[in-house]
Design a protein around this motif. Structure first.
Motif, short mmCIF file in Angstrom:
data_model
loop_
_atom_site.label_atom_id
_atom_site.label_comp_id
_atom_site.label_asym_id
_atom_site.label_seq_id
_atom_site.Cartn_x
_atom_site.Cartn_y
_atom_site.Cartn_z
N GLU A 128 -6.82 88.98 -5.19
CA GLU A 128 -7.58 87.50 -4.40
C GLU A 128 -9.12 87.99 -5.42
O GLU A 128 -10.10 86.97 -4.67
N GLN A 129 -9.61 88.58 -6.22
CA GLN A 129 -10.69 88.35 -7.07
C GLN A 129 -10.23 87.74 -7.71
O GLN A 129 -11.52 86.97 -7.55
N LYS A 130 -9.49 87.48 -8.29
CA LYS A 130 -9.10 86.45 -9.72
C LYS A 130 -9.00 85.76 -9.46
O LYS A 130 -9.68 84.58 -9.61
N GLN A 131 -8.50 85.34 -7.93
CA GLN A 131 -8.44 83.78 -7.54
C GLN A 131 -9.88 82.99 -7.30
O GLN A 131 -9.54 81.91 -6.61
N GLY A 132 -10.80 83.40 -6.11
CA GLY A 132 -12.28 83.84 -6.20
C GLY A 132 -13.00 83.29 -7.65
O GLY A 132 -13.98 82.78 -6.62
N GLU A 133 -12.35 83.80 -8.90
CA GLU A 133 -13.36 83.99 -10.03
C GLU A 133 -13.07 82.24 -10.06
O GLU A 133 -12.12 82.08 -10.20
#
Length: 157
Positions: free
Chosen positions: A150-155
């Motif tokens: 989820e963190q990678k998708q938000g970057e």
């Protein structure tokens, strides 16, 4: 060195079933109770579980035990699927009997065996603890990996 605890006179007494149940030991502090509980676990469970797991460690004995789930069988019937003598099959049955997994009765010259599933419950409970342990760890790992995704998708790329 055996675990010991002070008796009513302050002398160290070995932690055994007899000293514990007789009330000879004077309980002092939390550490004593922890050692007492752990010692009871070791005294009560280890020999039975050792015998069960020893009996189940051999593939021939596991196959014999599985075969007995269908019906009672004599030793010759249990030995038939394997390339072994009656004496060898009988030795395997004795190991299963010692673990409490099989009961044997003699009818004339036949030794009839039947499964005793109750000891398997103790092994199952022991294994279930570790199953829960690993399931908890895998759930935690899954949560961490999802959070990273989820963190990678938000970057931004």
């Amino acid at each position: 060195m055996e675990d010991a605890a002070p008796d009513v006179n302050g002398r160290d007494v070995s932690l055994t079933r007899q000293s514990i149940s007789s009330g000879v030991i004077e309980p002092k502090g939390l550490q004593f109770f922890i050692r007492l509980i752990l010692n009871h676990m070791v005294l009560d469970d280890t020999p039975a579980l050792d015998g069960i797991f020893r009996a189940l460690s051999d593939p021939t004995r596991r196959a014999m035990l599985r075969s007995l789930t269908a019906r009672e069988q004599n030793i010759g019937e249990l030995a038939a699927p394997f390339d072994m003598s009656f004496a060898a099959a009988s030795k395997h049955i004795r190991v299963l009997e010692a673990a409490g997994l099989v009961r044997r009765r003699v009818e004339g010259r036949s030794h009839i065996c039947r499964i005793e599933p109750a000891p398997l419950k103790a092994a199952d409970e022991w294994l279930r603890f570790y199953e829960n342990y690993w399931l908890d760890r895998l759930d935690t790992l899954e949560a961490i990996l999802r959070a990273e995704d989820e963190q990678k998708q938000g970057e931004p790329p």
